[in-house]
Enzyme design. Structure first.
Site, PDB file in Angstrom:
ATOM      1  N   LYS A 176       0.855  -1.178   0.000  1.00 21.79           N
ATOM      2  CA  LYS A 176       0.000   0.000   0.000  1.00 21.79           C
ATOM      3  C   LYS A 176       0.895   1.234   0.000  1.00 21.79           C
ATOM      4  O   LYS A 176       1.669   1.456   0.929  1.00 21.79           O
ATOM      5  CB  LYS A 176      -0.870  -0.035   1.241  1.00 21.79           C
ATOM      6  CG  LYS A 176      -1.729   1.184   1.426  1.00 21.79           C
ATOM      7  CD  LYS A 176      -2.685   0.931   2.575  1.00 21.79           C
ATOM      8  CE  LYS A 176      -3.456   2.153   2.958  1.00 21.79           C
ATOM      9  NZ  LYS A 176      -4.316   1.895   4.112  1.00 21.79           N
ATOM     10  N   LYS A 229      -2.154  -1.704  -3.909  1.00 22.36           N
ATOM     11  CA  LYS A 229      -3.033  -0.542  -3.819  1.00 22.36           C
ATOM     12  C   LYS A 229      -2.225   0.740  -3.910  1.00 22.36           C
ATOM     13  O   LYS A 229      -1.234   0.855  -3.185  1.00 22.36           O
ATOM     14  CB  LYS A 229      -3.771  -0.607  -2.473  1.00 22.36           C
ATOM     15  CG  LYS A 229      -4.573   0.620  -2.130  1.00 22.36           C
ATOM     16  CD  LYS A 229      -5.134   0.508  -0.739  1.00 22.36           C
ATOM     17  CE  LYS A 229      -5.829   1.799  -0.386  1.00 22.36           C
ATOM     18  NZ  LYS A 229      -6.299   1.845   0.960  1.00 22.36           N
TER      19      LYS A 229
END
Ligand code: PBG
Length: 304
Positions: A176, A229
């Site tokens: 992330k 992500k």
């Protein structure tokens, strides 16, 4: 002509839930996305399930915040209420819940702040374990730790196992990045950091090596699904992760990616339906097994 290889079973619909009744609150930076109370969420979800939806990702938006995350782990937490109701009503829906603190803490960071405004890792892991346990008790299928604290998957796996929730799975927010594309989400979840940024715990977008290490680490720590992500700027990592690890992989087509599409469509720069199919098929082609996307509800409608 639109070509499409996406199926309903590939999609995860993220949703925002609040306490209360008959709440349906629009969000100006994310047209078409709402904050719902659980009763309305149940109605909306039922419609989507009829169109083939298999997975939902729940974000709780609490009424109150503190400095230690109580509203995230108490039994009556907003996400626990939603999970419980959803589980009762929909037997075949897989429910995933975000396991993080940013919306629940006054300062908006993803962990408990200790000395010198740094994240206190030990305290944060302890609270994340408590949140995961509350969500497991409510009947969630997957917890999704997204605080990016070192060892979060391992800690949560142990807490779940020790408390008799061996069957509750983990979707790790493994890679992330510190991303500008999260802006609209922070409007919705009211989770923007009040000081500093998230660069001490989210990943540098220039560094693919560390991202691949994090993906591998989550597999080792016991994640059932790993994640990259955001999605669009990170297709190389989706592809490399699939090639290297051949492990169940989700990609998060985040809020800013959604809002870009919506803004361009409103200005007449492109056809929304065509561009959404191109985007999700690109993410799939790169290697994602599951795509978390705010477009899911429209895709389901378009695919019927
Ligand atoms: C943090 C969290 C973020 C998102 C979901 N959970 C990012 C952040 O605020 O740093 C972003 C999702 C999106 O943009 O759609 N726990």
């Amino acid at each position: 002509m639109i070509t499409n290889k996406i199926k309903a079973k590939d999609l995860i619909q993220p949703v925002f839930v609040k306490k209360g009744n008959k709440v349906k609150e629009a969000i100006s930076s994310m047209p078409g996305v709402y904050k719902y109370s659980t009763d309305i969420l149940l109605e909306e979800t039922e419609t989507l399930i009829k169109k083939g939806l298999r997975y939902i990702l729940i974000f709780g938006v609490p009424e109150n915040k503190d400095l230690e995350g109580k509203y995230a782990y108490e039994d009556g937490s907003v996400s626990a209420i939603a999970i419980r109701e959803m589980k009762k009503k929909f037997k075949n829906l897989k429910i995933i819940s975000d396991t993080c603190l940013c919306s629940y803490l006054k300062h908006g960071h993803c962990g408990i702040i200790g000395e010198k405004t740094k994240i206190d890792r030990r305290k944060t892991l302890n609270i994340l374990g408590k949140i995961a346990l509350t969500q497991a008790r409510a009947g969630v299928d997957y917890v999704a730790p997204s605080a990016m604290v070192e060892g979060q998957v391992k800690t949560i796996r142990k807490v779940l196992d020790d408390n008799g929730y061996k069957g509750t799975k983990i979707l790790g927010y493994s890679a992330k990045f510190v991303s500008n594309f999260y802006g609209p989400f922070r409007d919705v979840a009211d989770s923007a950091p009040k000081f500093g940024d998230r660069s001490s715990y989210q990943l540098d977008y220039c560094d693919d090596r560390i991202a691949l290490e994090k993906l591998k680490q989550d597999i080792t720590e016991g994640a059932n699904i790993i994640m990259v992500k955001p999605a669009l700027g990170y297709l190389d990592l989706i592809k490399e992760s699939k090639r290297r690890f051949n492990y169940p992989l989700a990609a998060y087509n985040v809020s800013g990616e959604y809002s870009l599409v919506k803004a361009g469509a409103a200005l007449g720069y492109w056809d929304e339906k065509k561009i959404v199919f191109e985007i999700v098929n690109s993410i799939k082609r790169a290697g994602a097994d599951l795509i978390i996307t705010y477009h899911a509800k429209d895709l389901l409608r378009w695919m019927v």
